[in-house]
Design an enzyme around this catalytic site. Sequence first.
Site, mmCIF file in Angstrom:
data_model
loop_
_atom_site.group_PDB
_atom_site.id
_atom_site.type_symbol
_atom_site.label_atom_id
_atom_site.label_comp_id
_atom_site.label_asym_id
_atom_site.label_seq_id
_atom_site.Cartn_x
_atom_site.Cartn_y
_atom_site.Cartn_z
ATOM 1 N N GLY A 87 0.815 -1.216 0.037
ATOM 2 C CA GLY A 87 -0.035 -0.031 0.045
ATOM 3 C C GLY A 87 0.715 1.224 -0.064
ATOM 4 O O GLY A 87 2.122 1.153 0.366
ATOM 5 N N GLN A 103 3.470 9.936 0.438
ATOM 6 C CA GLN A 103 4.644 9.240 1.148
ATOM 7 C C GLN A 103 5.647 9.482 -0.249
ATOM 8 O O GLN A 103 6.820 9.108 -0.290
ATOM 9 C CB GLN A 103 4.302 7.582 1.172
ATOM 10 C CG GLN A 103 3.720 7.308 2.412
ATOM 11 C CD GLN A 103 3.430 5.900 2.189
ATOM 12 O OE1 GLN A 103 2.647 5.183 1.991
ATOM 13 N NE2 GLN A 103 4.436 5.135 3.044
ATOM 14 N N CYS A 139 5.793 -0.023 7.282
ATOM 15 C CA CYS A 139 5.549 1.117 6.478
ATOM 16 C C CYS A 139 6.742 1.539 5.670
ATOM 17 O O CYS A 139 7.799 1.596 5.866
ATOM 18 C CB CYS A 139 5.055 2.235 7.266
ATOM 19 S SG CYS A 139 4.635 3.880 6.473
ATOM 20 N N LEU A 140 6.509 1.748 4.378
ATOM 21 C CA LEU A 140 7.522 2.003 3.467
ATOM 22 C C LEU A 140 8.159 3.229 4.133
ATOM 23 O O LEU A 140 9.439 3.516 3.677
ATOM 24 C CB LEU A 140 6.974 2.140 2.154
ATOM 25 C CG LEU A 140 6.535 0.966 1.236
ATOM 26 C CD1 LEU A 140 5.976 1.229 -0.016
ATOM 27 C CD2 LEU A 140 7.605 -0.368 1.417
ATOM 28 N N HIS A 155 -4.704 1.994 7.378
ATOM 29 C CA HIS A 155 -3.104 2.259 7.539
ATOM 30 C C HIS A 155 -3.115 3.488 6.505
ATOM 31 O O HIS A 155 -2.637 4.314 6.821
ATOM 32 C CB HIS A 155 -2.193 1.081 7.198
ATOM 33 C CG HIS A 155 -0.773 1.398 7.083
ATOM 34 N ND1 HIS A 155 0.042 0.978 8.109
ATOM 35 C CD2 HIS A 155 -0.125 2.283 6.446
ATOM 36 C CE1 HIS A 155 1.459 1.213 7.705
ATOM 37 N NE2 HIS A 155 1.268 2.046 6.736
ATOM 38 N N HIS A 164 -2.634 7.652 6.705
ATOM 39 C CA HIS A 164 -1.319 8.578 6.079
ATOM 40 C C HIS A 164 -1.916 9.886 5.678
ATOM 41 O O HIS A 164 -1.650 10.866 5.648
ATOM 42 C CB HIS A 164 -0.766 8.031 4.868
ATOM 43 C CG HIS A 164 0.480 7.093 5.285
ATOM 44 N ND1 HIS A 164 1.505 7.321 5.857
ATOM 45 C CD2 HIS A 164 0.570 5.680 5.196
ATOM 46 C CE1 HIS A 164 2.193 6.514 5.970
ATOM 47 N NE2 HIS A 164 1.872 5.285 5.817
HETATM 48 NI NI NI Z 1 2.632 3.395 5.465
#
Ligand code: NI
Length: 180
Positions: free
Chosen positions: A54, A59, A102-103, A144, A148
């Site tokens: 995701g 991000q 999380c990335l 999630h 963000h």
């Molecule tokens: Ni994340």
Amino acid sequence: MNHYLPSIMSIRTIISLPDPLLRKVSTPLTNIDGATKALALDMLETMYDAPGIGLAAVQIGITQRIVTVDLARGDDPKDPHIFINPEIIWTSDDMNEYEEGCLSIPDYHEIVVRPSKVGVRWLDLDGNPTERELDGLFATCIQHEIDHLNGKLFIDHLSRLKRERVIKKFTKQARRELDE
Ligand code: NI
């Protein structure tokens, strides 16, 4: 869904903790145009490359309410989902726990408890309103990602001690990288 994967896509840079942009509330899209589609495709490409299941636009530094998800595993065919302006419209009382990552918080995983089922409403790439009940990993993932869009991270669901520890670690790391 191969029409979602033209050759013009590009991999963007994923920002990470403690980048203050991760705490910004993203803006709803009022108009879905070619640029929105191009951005969503770049998000998918970036997510696949990471690899992750995701990604929220913030991000990659863009504070618009766009999320991509693909839960296909291993050699399974790709199953890309694009959510514009996604909203949780209801949550189940029963809860579920998953070890989340999380990335934007690389190599850190912790168990998070969230509602096990959610109703989600969003716009597709043609601007059509869509609603669906999601459960299992999909329910966790969309919660999630919508977090963000609201400037929230999965570490906000942990104890203060754990959260402060990970923020400290990433802040130190970022400082070290600046010094190098
Ligand atoms: Ni994340």
